[in-house]
Motif scaffolding. Structure first.
Motif, mmCIF file in Angstrom:
data_model
loop_
_atom_site.group_PDB
_atom_site.id
_atom_site.type_symbol
_atom_site.label_atom_id
_atom_site.label_comp_id
_atom_site.label_asym_id
_atom_site.label_seq_id
_atom_site.Cartn_x
_atom_site.Cartn_y
_atom_site.Cartn_z
ATOM 1 N N UNK A 1 0.785 -1.226 0.000
ATOM 2 C CA UNK A 1 0.000 0.000 0.000
ATOM 3 C C UNK A 1 0.825 1.289 0.000
ATOM 4 N N UNK A 2 1.956 1.373 0.720
ATOM 5 C CA UNK A 2 2.711 2.644 0.706
ATOM 6 C C UNK A 2 3.090 3.115 -0.691
ATOM 7 N N UNK A 3 3.574 2.224 -1.542
ATOM 8 C CA UNK A 3 3.936 2.625 -2.892
ATOM 9 C C UNK A 3 2.698 2.909 -3.736
ATOM 10 N N UNK A 4 1.630 2.152 -3.511
ATOM 11 C CA UNK A 4 0.385 2.463 -4.214
ATOM 12 C C UNK A 4 -0.078 3.873 -3.867
ATOM 13 N N UNK A 5 -0.003 4.221 -2.578
ATOM 14 C CA UNK A 5 -0.451 5.545 -2.156
ATOM 15 C C UNK A 5 0.406 6.638 -2.780
ATOM 16 N N UNK A 6 1.695 6.393 -2.933
ATOM 17 C CA UNK A 6 2.566 7.357 -3.615
ATOM 18 C C UNK A 6 2.082 7.599 -5.049
ATOM 19 N N UNK A 7 1.796 6.509 -5.740
ATOM 20 C CA UNK A 7 1.322 6.624 -7.120
ATOM 21 C C UNK A 7 -0.032 7.328 -7.152
ATOM 22 N N UNK A 8 -0.876 7.042 -6.174
ATOM 23 C CA UNK A 8 -2.199 7.659 -6.083
ATOM 24 C C UNK A 8 -2.069 9.182 -5.949
ATOM 25 N N UNK A 9 -1.115 9.619 -5.146
ATOM 26 C CA UNK A 9 -0.861 11.050 -4.993
ATOM 27 C C UNK A 9 -0.372 11.649 -6.305
ATOM 28 N N UNK A 10 0.473 10.922 -7.018
ATOM 29 C CA UNK A 10 0.961 11.393 -8.319
ATOM 30 C C UNK A 10 -0.199 11.623 -9.283
ATOM 31 N N UNK A 11 -1.138 10.695 -9.308
ATOM 32 C CA UNK A 11 -2.242 10.767 -10.252
ATOM 33 C C UNK A 11 -3.143 11.964 -9.959
ATOM 34 N N UNK A 12 -3.529 12.134 -8.697
ATOM 35 C CA UNK A 12 -4.552 13.113 -8.369
ATOM 36 C C UNK A 12 -4.001 14.481 -7.970
#
Length: 472
Positions: free
Chosen positions: A49-60
């Motif tokens: 999840x930590x890396x997913x959340x990083x990518x999520x921040x990048x997207x939005x």
């Protein structure tokens, strides 16, 4: 009489969301560890999840604020970015699920890794959004996302599963695809009104807001390239991306000052070209490039991106009639091609002697074929190998890497052209002159602090706005 033009966007969005709900109800289910009856299974959340959340921040946050540089289009840059990403994520789950699971008689499983892949899929559309920013309606963008997600996932399936083109950071399958798809759409939608519009442009604070997006993307890009990898491959992906971004940033500042007649730094270069290093090592991020190789790739990316913004973008607009609002060709297109070439060269030069176990982990197609003595020897050395591959040589794998890049470019450009012609149909409410690069066509905008343009440049449909300007 009902004005259907006014409600087309809402009707389209409502309808598709209802369809998504039905399809998820029929086809999708939780990942096994997320089911309430499977209490003994280990959740992947702590690790993934930590890396997913990083990518999520990048997207939005990253992509949204990166596109706020237009002085009168900030609401759309951040807001429509949110809309497209939320839409594309749901659609990507369904499309990917049909390709990889439903066709094999299985349900679509909502896993953390698929959440990451869905975010990646939305990034493809957001890159294309940058090429047509300010020149398309929200309805057009939803239609574009609907088509592009399908084509991009089919292309990735062909590239990864059929051709065997490895691309851990998705620089070919996301960045190059999204850029050239968007450029093809932009070419078809080009009109003289775009070049004549006075709405395009920046102001001091809009450029500053755009830098917020740049910083978020810059900080989290190692997670983008390494999020789908594991163990030593993930570690290398983080290191290689980190070093490539640093080198790219230094070169970008230096070269930006060189190409300016007064030796000053251009903000558009810093907002975008500093990120090209993350794209340039995406395909090869998990490969043992060596630290100097990552620095070199980032440096080259910085050079081609700055020169692209300075010389190539104006030429494309003038000669080829391709108006690239955000310069996605320079940030995503050319660096994505560079990444594919770097990956192909690295693959062609790879060997078991220098890469060890990673040689077979990264390039599954180089594993010897079934029922051969070579496979038996390899399996005796590496217990993770359970079946044979295609028996490719390193040079052959490099060739297939290049083939995957070429197929990506062909599908992206052809798909973008066809999509562009579809979006030109009057039913999709394309913005007209006077509405280009202007939030007031879609948003309720507070006039206080909103940058104004010449009233004469607005067409007769902006009468309400003209009255506000006169009153002020």
């Amino acid at each position: 009489m009902v004005n259907w033009k006014r409600y087309k966007f809402s009707l389209f969005a409502f309808t598709l969301e209802i369809v998504f709900i039905i399809l998820f109800g029929v086809l999708a289910e939780y990942d096994e560890p997320a089911k309430p009856t499977n209490k003994n299974l280990t959740s992947p959340v702590p690790n993934r999840y930590p890396m997913f959340q990083d990518v999520h921040v990048m997207i939005f946050v990253g992509f949204g604020f990166l596109m706020t540089f237009l002085k009168r289009y900030g609401y759309s840059a951040v807001g429509v970015n949110l809309l497209i990403a939320a839409f594309a994520i749901q659609w990507a789950f369904l499309v990917r699920g049909v390709i990889h699971e439903v066709t094999h008689g299985e349900k679509i499983h909502i896993t953390l890794l698929e959440m990451l892949s869905a975010d990646f899929a939305s990034a493809t559309v957001l890159i294309s959004f940058g090429a047509v920013l300010g020149k398309t309606s929200a309805l057009q963008l939803l239609v574009m996302a609907l088509i592009e997600v399908v084509l991009a996932q089919i292309n990735e399936y062909i590239g990864l599963d059929k051709i065997g083109g490895v691309d851990v950071g998705e620089s070919m399958y996301i960045h190059a695809f999204g850029a050239y798809f968007g450029l093809a759409v932009a070419r078809v939608l080009y009109t003289e009104d775009i070049e004549d519009s006075k709405g395009e442009g920046t102001v001091y604070h809009s450029d500053l807001f755009s830098m917020i997006g740049t910083i978020f993307l810059w900080l989290f890009w190692p997670s983008f390239n390494g999020g789908a990898a594991d163990d030593d491959e993930q570690y290398r992906a983080v290191i290689n991306t980190y070093l490539s971004l640093c080198a790219c940033t230094v070169v970008t500042f230096a070269l930006s000052a060189v190409v300016d007649k007064k030796g000053r730094v251009e903000m558009v270069h810093i907002q975008n070209a500093t990120l090209a290093g993350g794209v340039a090592v995406g395909t090869s991020a998990n490969m043992p490039l060596h630290p100097w190789g990552a620095l070199l790739a980032g440096s080259v990316a910085g050079v081609i991106s700055v020169l692209g913004y300075k010389f190539l973008t104006p030429m494309m607009a003038k000669k080829l009639r391709i108006h690239d609002t955000c310069g996605v060709h320079n940030l995503h297109g050319m660096p994505g091609v560079l990444a594919g070439i770097v990956g192909a060269v690295a693959a062609a030069m790879a060997s078991e002697a220098t890469w060890g176990q990673s040689y077979y982990e990264i390039f599954g197609k180089v594993i010897p074929m079934d029922n051969t003595t070579e496979l038996a020897d390899v399996m005796s050395s590496y217990s993770f190998i359970e079946k044979g591959g295609d028996g490719r040589s390193a040079l052959q794998q490099g060739g297939f890497q290049m083939l995957a890049l070429l197929v990506t470019l062909c599908i992206a450009i052809l798909g973008g052209i066809l999509t562009g012609f579809l979006l030109k149909l009057p039913i999709f409410n394309a913005p007209k002159k006077g509405h280009l690069f202007d939030d007031q066509d879609f948003w309720v905008v507070q006039q206080d602090g909103f940058p104004q343009i010449e009233v004469d440049d607005m067409n007769e449909t902006h009468n309400e706005t003209k009255m506000v300007l006169i009153e002020h």
